[in-house]
Design a protein around this motif. Structure first.
Motif, PDB file in Angstrom:
ATOM      1  N   VAL A   8       0.951  -0.907  -0.209  1.00 29.06           N
ATOM      2  CA  VAL A   8       0.621   0.241   0.109  1.00 29.06           C
ATOM      3  C   VAL A   8       0.912   1.800   0.296  1.00 29.06           C
ATOM      4  O   VAL A   8       0.650   1.970  -1.199  1.00 29.06           O
ATOM      5  N   SER A   9       1.768   1.035   0.783  1.00 30.27           N
ATOM      6  CA  SER A   9       2.398   2.584   1.029  1.00 30.27           C
ATOM      7  C   SER A   9       3.683   2.518  -0.497  1.00 30.27           C
ATOM      8  O   SER A   9       3.812   4.119  -1.119  1.00 30.27           O
ATOM      9  N   ARG A  10       3.894   1.560  -1.339  1.00 27.91           N
ATOM     10  CA  ARG A  10       4.871   1.482  -1.973  1.00 27.91           C
ATOM     11  C   ARG A  10       4.092   2.528  -3.563  1.00 27.91           C
ATOM     12  O   ARG A  10       3.374   3.697  -4.419  1.00 27.91           O
ATOM     13  N   ILE A  11       2.092   1.397  -3.456  1.00 29.22           N
ATOM     14  CA  ILE A  11       1.869   1.861  -4.697  1.00 29.22           C
ATOM     15  C   ILE A  11       1.027   4.153  -4.232  1.00 29.22           C
ATOM     16  O   ILE A  11       0.969   4.483  -5.359  1.00 29.22           O
ATOM     17  N   GLU A  12       0.582   3.841  -3.068  1.00 28.84           N
ATOM     18  CA  GLU A  12       0.463   5.270  -2.537  1.00 28.84           C
ATOM     19  C   GLU A  12       1.777   6.224  -2.714  1.00 28.84           C
ATOM     20  O   GLU A  12       1.559   7.336  -3.708  1.00 28.84           O
ATOM     21  N   LYS A  13       2.790   5.826  -3.293  1.00 30.10           N
ATOM     22  CA  LYS A  13       4.219   6.303  -3.595  1.00 30.10           C
ATOM     23  C   LYS A  13       4.128   6.975  -4.539  1.00 30.10           C
ATOM     24  O   LYS A  13       4.501   8.286  -5.245  1.00 30.10           O
ATOM     25  N   ASN A  14       3.880   6.037  -5.595  1.00 27.33           N
ATOM     26  CA  ASN A  14       4.134   6.252  -7.160  1.00 27.33           C
ATOM     27  C   ASN A  14       2.709   6.677  -7.526  1.00 27.33           C
ATOM     28  O   ASN A  14       3.139   7.570  -8.623  1.00 27.33           O
ATOM     29  N   THR A  15       1.713   6.789  -7.024  1.00 27.56           N
ATOM     30  CA  THR A  15       0.378   6.748  -7.685  1.00 27.56           C
ATOM     31  C   THR A  15       0.664   8.280  -7.553  1.00 27.56           C
ATOM     32  O   THR A  15       0.206   9.579  -8.232  1.00 27.56           O
ATOM     33  N   LEU A  16       1.158   9.025  -6.088  1.00 31.76           N
ATOM     34  CA  LEU A  16       1.509  10.550  -5.411  1.00 31.76           C
ATOM     35  C   LEU A  16       2.816  11.385  -6.652  1.00 31.76           C
ATOM     36  O   LEU A  16       2.481  12.746  -6.991  1.00 31.76           O
ATOM     37  N   LEU A  17       3.441  10.332  -7.226  1.00 29.66           N
ATOM     38  CA  LEU A  17       4.673  10.693  -7.893  1.00 29.66           C
ATOM     39  C   LEU A  17       4.286  11.238  -9.093  1.00 29.66           C
ATOM     40  O   LEU A  17       3.979  11.865 -10.293  1.00 29.66           O
ATOM     41  N   LYS A  18       3.292  10.202  -9.463  1.00 34.09           N
ATOM     42  CA  LYS A  18       2.138  10.202 -11.193  1.00 34.09           C
ATOM     43  C   LYS A  18       1.710  11.251 -10.997  1.00 34.09           C
ATOM     44  O   LYS A  18       1.604  11.872 -12.243  1.00 34.09           O
ATOM     45  N   LEU A  19       1.183  11.532  -9.641  1.00 31.41           N
ATOM     46  CA  LEU A  19      -0.224  12.691  -9.754  1.00 31.41           C
ATOM     47  C   LEU A  19       0.489  14.083 -10.011  1.00 31.41           C
ATOM     48  O   LEU A  19       0.060  15.257 -10.653  1.00 31.41           O
ATOM     49  N   LYS A  20       2.031  14.340  -9.107  1.00 28.97           N
ATOM     50  CA  LYS A  20       2.646  14.960  -9.666  1.00 28.97           C
ATOM     51  C   LYS A  20       3.745  15.422 -10.833  1.00 28.97           C
ATOM     52  O   LYS A  20       2.758  16.460 -11.455  1.00 28.97           O
ATOM     53  N   ASN A  21       3.611  14.487 -11.622  1.00 33.61           N
ATOM     54  CA  ASN A  21       3.779  14.581 -12.810  1.00 33.61           C
ATOM     55  C   ASN A  21       2.748  15.487 -13.733  1.00 33.61           C
ATOM     56  O   ASN A  21       2.842  15.663 -14.397  1.00 33.61           O
ATOM     57  N   ILE A  22       1.483  14.175 -13.848  1.00 34.97           N
ATOM     58  CA  ILE A  22       0.556  14.592 -14.642  1.00 34.97           C
ATOM     59  C   ILE A  22       0.103  16.365 -14.028  1.00 34.97           C
ATOM     60  O   ILE A  22       0.029  17.163 -15.109  1.00 34.97           O
ATOM     61  N   GLU A  23       0.201  16.758 -12.959  1.00 32.31           N
ATOM     62  CA  GLU A  23      -0.078  17.894 -12.504  1.00 32.31           C
ATOM     63  C   GLU A  23       0.827  18.764 -13.198  1.00 32.31           C
ATOM     64  O   GLU A  23       0.944  20.280 -13.549  1.00 32.31           O
ATOM     65  N   GLN A  24       2.308  18.761 -13.142  1.00 30.87           N
ATOM     66  CA  GLN A  24       3.175  19.331 -13.957  1.00 30.87           C
ATOM     67  C   GLN A  24       3.214  19.279 -15.027  1.00 30.87           C
ATOM     68  O   GLN A  24       2.948  20.687 -15.414  1.00 30.87           O
ATOM     69  N   ILE A  25       2.534  18.367 -15.941  1.00 31.64           N
ATOM     70  CA  ILE A  25       2.392  18.251 -17.425  1.00 31.64           C
ATOM     71  C   ILE A  25       1.569  19.179 -17.711  1.00 31.64           C
ATOM     72  O   ILE A  25       1.425  20.117 -18.682  1.00 31.64           O
ATOM     73  N   ARG A  26       0.078  19.269 -16.968  1.00 30.61           N
ATOM     74  CA  ARG A  26      -1.112  20.082 -16.936  1.00 30.61           C
ATOM     75  C   ARG A  26       0.001  21.632 -17.302  1.00 30.61           C
ATOM     76  O   ARG A  26      -1.072  22.876 -17.486  1.00 30.61           O
ATOM     77  N   VAL A  27       0.543  22.148 -16.167  1.00 31.56           N
ATOM     78  CA  VAL A  27       0.584  23.119 -15.292  1.00 31.56           C
ATOM     79  C   VAL A  27       1.526  24.178 -17.155  1.00 31.56           C
ATOM     80  O   VAL A  27       1.195  25.115 -17.675  1.00 31.56           O
ATOM     81  N   LEU A  28       2.554  22.952 -17.244  1.00 31.73           N
ATOM     82  CA  LEU A  28       3.355  23.545 -18.263  1.00 31.73           C
ATOM     83  C   LEU A  28       2.728  23.911 -19.680  1.00 31.73           C
ATOM     84  O   LEU A  28       2.639  25.041 -20.718  1.00 31.73           O
ATOM     85  N   SER A  29       1.387  22.512 -20.504  1.00 35.42           N
ATOM     86  CA  SER A  29       0.865  22.575 -20.874  1.00 35.42           C
ATOM     87  C   SER A  29       0.163  24.572 -21.233  1.00 35.42           C
ATOM     88  O   SER A  29       0.155  25.431 -22.233  1.00 35.42           O
ATOM     89  N   GLU A  30      -0.948  24.097 -20.272  1.00 33.84           N
ATOM     90  CA  GLU A  30      -1.097  25.814 -20.235  1.00 33.84           C
ATOM     91  C   GLU A  30      -0.540  27.452 -19.824  1.00 33.84           C
ATOM     92  O   GLU A  30      -0.524  28.565 -20.354  1.00 33.84           O
TER      93      GLU A  30
END
Length: 79
Positions: free
Chosen positions: A41-63
């Motif tokens: 669960v800890s691994r899933i949470e950590k990796n998902t938080l990183l994934k969400l951070k990257n998605i948000e960075q891409i969205r901000v960059l796109s904007e």
């Protein structure tokens, strides 16, 4: 916005994030609910938080890129 981010997740990732951050469950409680170890669960949470951070960075960059393009004056008579 939250719905958009959750749509980008795999079902297991989404389940862990909802249980953890919306339902307020601990990693140990989540592990019992979904049938994996607390470490997993800890691994899933950590990796998902990183994934969400990257998605948000891409969205901000796109904007940001869209704003740059929109700020370029159009030249008339180019066609």
């Amino acid at each position: 916005m939250l719905d958009e981010l959750l749509k980008n997740l795999k079902p297991r990732e989404r389940q862990v994030m909802v249980l953890r951050y919306i339902k307020g469950k601990t990693q140990t409680e989540i592990s019992k609910i979904i049938g994996v170890s607390q470490v997993q669960v800890s691994r899933i949470e950590k990796n998902t938080l990183l994934k969400l951070k990257n998605i948000e960075q891409i969205r901000v960059l796109s904007e940001s890129e869209i704003k740059k393009i929109d700020s370029i004056p159009l030249k008339t008579g180019m066609l």
